[in-house]
Design a protein around this motif. Structure first.
Motif, short mmCIF file in Angstrom:
data_model
loop_
_atom_site.label_atom_id
_atom_site.label_comp_id
_atom_site.label_asym_id
_atom_site.label_seq_id
_atom_site.Cartn_x
_atom_site.Cartn_y
_atom_site.Cartn_z
N THR A 1 0.86 11.41 10.89
CA THR A 1 0.85 10.54 12.15
C THR A 1 1.74 9.24 11.54
O THR A 1 1.73 9.07 10.34
CB THR A 1 -0.41 9.98 12.63
N ASN A 2 2.30 8.66 12.53
CA ASN A 2 2.77 7.38 12.08
C ASN A 2 1.82 6.35 12.04
O ASN A 2 0.52 6.10 12.35
CB ASN A 2 4.12 7.19 13.00
N SER A 3 2.41 4.88 11.92
CA SER A 3 1.31 3.86 11.85
C SER A 3 0.79 3.47 13.02
O SER A 3 -0.25 2.60 12.99
CB SER A 3 2.25 2.64 11.59
N LYS A 4 0.92 4.14 14.21
CA LYS A 4 0.30 3.88 15.50
C LYS A 4 -0.46 5.04 15.99
O LYS A 4 -1.10 5.15 17.06
CB LYS A 4 1.37 3.83 16.59
N GLY A 5 -0.36 6.03 14.86
CA GLY A 5 -1.27 7.31 15.15
C GLY A 5 -0.74 8.31 16.07
O GLY A 5 -1.43 9.29 16.45
N GLN A 6 0.62 8.22 16.41
CA GLN A 6 1.29 8.99 17.18
C GLN A 6 1.80 10.31 16.10
O GLN A 6 1.84 9.94 14.79
CB GLN A 6 2.35 8.62 17.80
N PRO A 7 2.18 11.43 16.43
CA PRO A 7 2.58 12.40 15.49
C PRO A 7 3.72 11.61 14.86
O PRO A 7 4.70 11.30 15.55
CB PRO A 7 3.29 13.54 16.44
N GLU A 8 3.87 11.73 13.44
CA GLU A 8 4.95 11.35 12.81
C GLU A 8 6.35 11.97 13.26
O GLU A 8 6.04 13.26 13.41
CB GLU A 8 4.95 11.62 11.28
N LYS B 1 0.91 -1.44 -0.28
CA LYS B 1 0.05 0.06 0.01
C LYS B 1 1.04 1.18 0.07
O LYS B 1 1.79 1.11 0.42
CB LYS B 1 -0.89 0.11 1.19
N PHE B 2 0.30 2.38 -0.44
CA PHE B 2 0.96 3.86 -0.58
C PHE B 2 1.15 4.00 0.90
O PHE B 2 0.24 4.06 1.54
CB PHE B 2 0.36 4.47 -1.36
N ASP B 3 2.19 4.61 1.26
CA ASP B 3 2.44 5.31 2.20
C ASP B 3 2.18 6.96 2.15
O ASP B 3 3.16 7.75 1.69
CB ASP B 3 3.93 5.37 2.92
N LEU B 4 1.04 7.30 2.31
CA LEU B 4 0.36 8.49 1.86
C LEU B 4 0.89 9.48 2.57
O LEU B 4 1.20 10.76 2.45
CB LEU B 4 -1.29 8.55 1.85
N CYS B 5 1.17 9.48 4.02
CA CYS B 5 1.84 10.29 4.79
C CYS B 5 3.02 10.90 4.20
O CYS B 5 3.03 11.99 4.26
CB CYS B 5 1.77 9.90 6.05
#
Length: 433
Positions: A345-352, A214-218
């Motif tokens: 955000t990162n994969s855990k929902g925390q700020p990237e 999947k694309f890493d849209l972030c």
DNA sequence: TTATCTAGACCGGTTCTCCA
DNA sequence: TGGAGAACCGGTCTAGATAA
């Protein structure tokens, strides 16, 4: 065990109510308290500055410690310190009798380190006065505090560290010229710093895919903000979800970047962003975290153009603002939300984190067969160079580019629009000159 | 010139995926 | 189920680049 240890400590100044974290230097005689107090007096400086200053003092103490049994005079020893910074401590056989194993440093780096030592010595002078220290001579002094006081004394008397920043009297000049730091060379290195245009679409399309394909849209959106909006990497991490709006007529994304602490809060219930982050999320503005903190993102004082202390991102070409909107919609519906206002955000929902993005960015560069290297234009900052150059080649004048890149000084954008050697050669060839 | 931000190297811990 | 390896994420340090 090293002769000087650096540890982060919580320091509370006399009459202060709160402790602040600062790097402290410990020698075998204990804490170098004067340096800690010096850093406290400079607590408004950046994390980078504090780190660099501590590193410089650490080098000086290590060097003096390595010369405990030397018969050099104090002036010779300090001169030798400058030489060691410039030329390293290894001899032609690659042997270092001092056990320091320092490599030669660049002239500009040496000057920076000596400037930091100079500032600390000035502080010592301010605390202890200008009298001759009533202490063991430098070579026999065992306590780091005593050694530093002698260094401050010799720095003042013989200008041992930074002659070029002061104006020595003629009778001192002959000695100080022997021990001053060298002048830096004027150098303009030809380097490719713009992202290679021919690879950019492929980079976005094939670089940022996760394990499931999947694309890493972030990451893609961050790259688009840098490449088509000219943002610095750190600025992307200060953007809140509230800061993005959609133009109903064109479908283009309208993005504002606010000052991380003083910018207007998205809610009228709070004074500013610092207040909002603190009371709503127990967070700080990201530029106020220590550099080592995962949430840290710098802020380089861009020109703010709105009363709410923000600037608008000028996406160019305009069609990319519409593409950005489409990707943003997909991103916002798929991202994991967390207890914070930040857009990315990162994969855990925390700020990237900036750090994590850079790792993913480098991986993406490698996926398309390139090498991540700023001299090849494949670092995150190269997109800002691409943006400035694209504006210049599209006919925007210097003032327009200054505004688009949010520079306070019109000359600051010149570095981004600087032509490369081969472009000048090609122009000369076309003109037949 | 000075202050600050960015890049890159190196390392370690955790989590995920694959396979026997 | 457990081990190996990859991917992800974070910490530290230093040097270089940028901006005022």
């Amino acid at each position: 065990m090293p002769s000087v240890l650096k540890l982060n400590v919580a320091f509370t100044a006399p009459h202060a109510t709160t402790a602040i974290r600062l790097p402290a230097l410990f020698t075998e005689n204990g804490l170098l308290i004067s340096h800690l107090r010096f850093l406290y007096s400079k607590r408004n400086k950046s994390q980078s500055w504090i780190e660099r200053n501590t590193f410089a003092i650490q080098l000086l103490l290590k060097f003096i410690d390595a010369h405990q049994h030397s018969d050099m005079s104090a002036t010779e020893l300090l001169q030798s310190f400058v030489d060691a910074l410039n030329f390293g401590t290894l001899d032609s056989q690659q042997i270092d009798e001092l056990n320091l194993y320092w490599f030669p440093r660049r002239v500009a780096d040496v000057n920076t380190l000596l400037s930091h030592i100079n500032l600390y010595c000035d502080y010592i002078d301010g605390v202890y006065g200008h009298e001759l220290p009533n202490l063991n001579p430098l070579r026999r002094a065992t306590k780091a505090e005593e050694r530093i006081r002698w260094c401050a004394y010799y720095k003042r008397q013989a200008n041992c560290f930074l002659n070029h920043l002061n104006h020595p009297s003629p009778n001192k000049f002959s000695m100080s010229r022997r021990v001053q730091a060298p002048s830096a060379h004027v150098l303009s290195v030809e380097s490719v710093s713009r992202f290679p245009d021919e690879h950019f679409e492929r980079f976005l399309q094939y670089g940022f895919t996760n394990q499931a394909g999947k694309f890493d849209l972030c990451s893609i959106l961050i790259v688009m903000l840098m490449h088509y909006g000219g943002l610095r990497l750190s600025e992307c991490f200060h953007i809140y979800t509230h800061d993005v709006a959609i133009d109903n007529k064109t479908g283009a994304a309208l993005i504002s970047v606010f000052h991380p602490s003083d910018g207007a809060s998205p809610s009228p219930d709070f004074t500013n962003r610092r207040d909002f982050l603190n009371l709503q999320f127990h967070l700080k503005p990201r530029n106020e975290y220590p550099r080592s903190h995962r949430l840290y993102a710098g802020w380089k004082g861009s020109l703010l153009t709105a009363r709410n202390l923000s600037f608008n991102v000028m996406i160019f070409p305009h069609i990319k603002a519409i593409e950005f909107t489409e990707l943003l919609r997909d991103y916002l519906t798929s991202r994991i939300n967390g207890d914070h206002p930040f857009l990315f955000t990162n994969s855990k929902g925390q700020p990237e984190s900036k750090k994590n993005f850079i790792k993913k960015y480098q991986k993406a560069i490698e996926r398309i067969g390139l090498v991540s290297n700023k001299h090849q234009g494949t670092s995150p900052h190269s997109h800002r160079h691409s943006y400035g150059y694209r504006l210049a080649t599209s006919g925007f004048n210097q003032l327009e580019i200054q505004k688009a890149m949010h520079h306070k000084n019109p000359d600051s954008c010149l570095v981004y629009i600087k032509p490369q050697d081969d472009e000048i050669r090609e122009k000369a060839r076309v003109l037949g000159l």
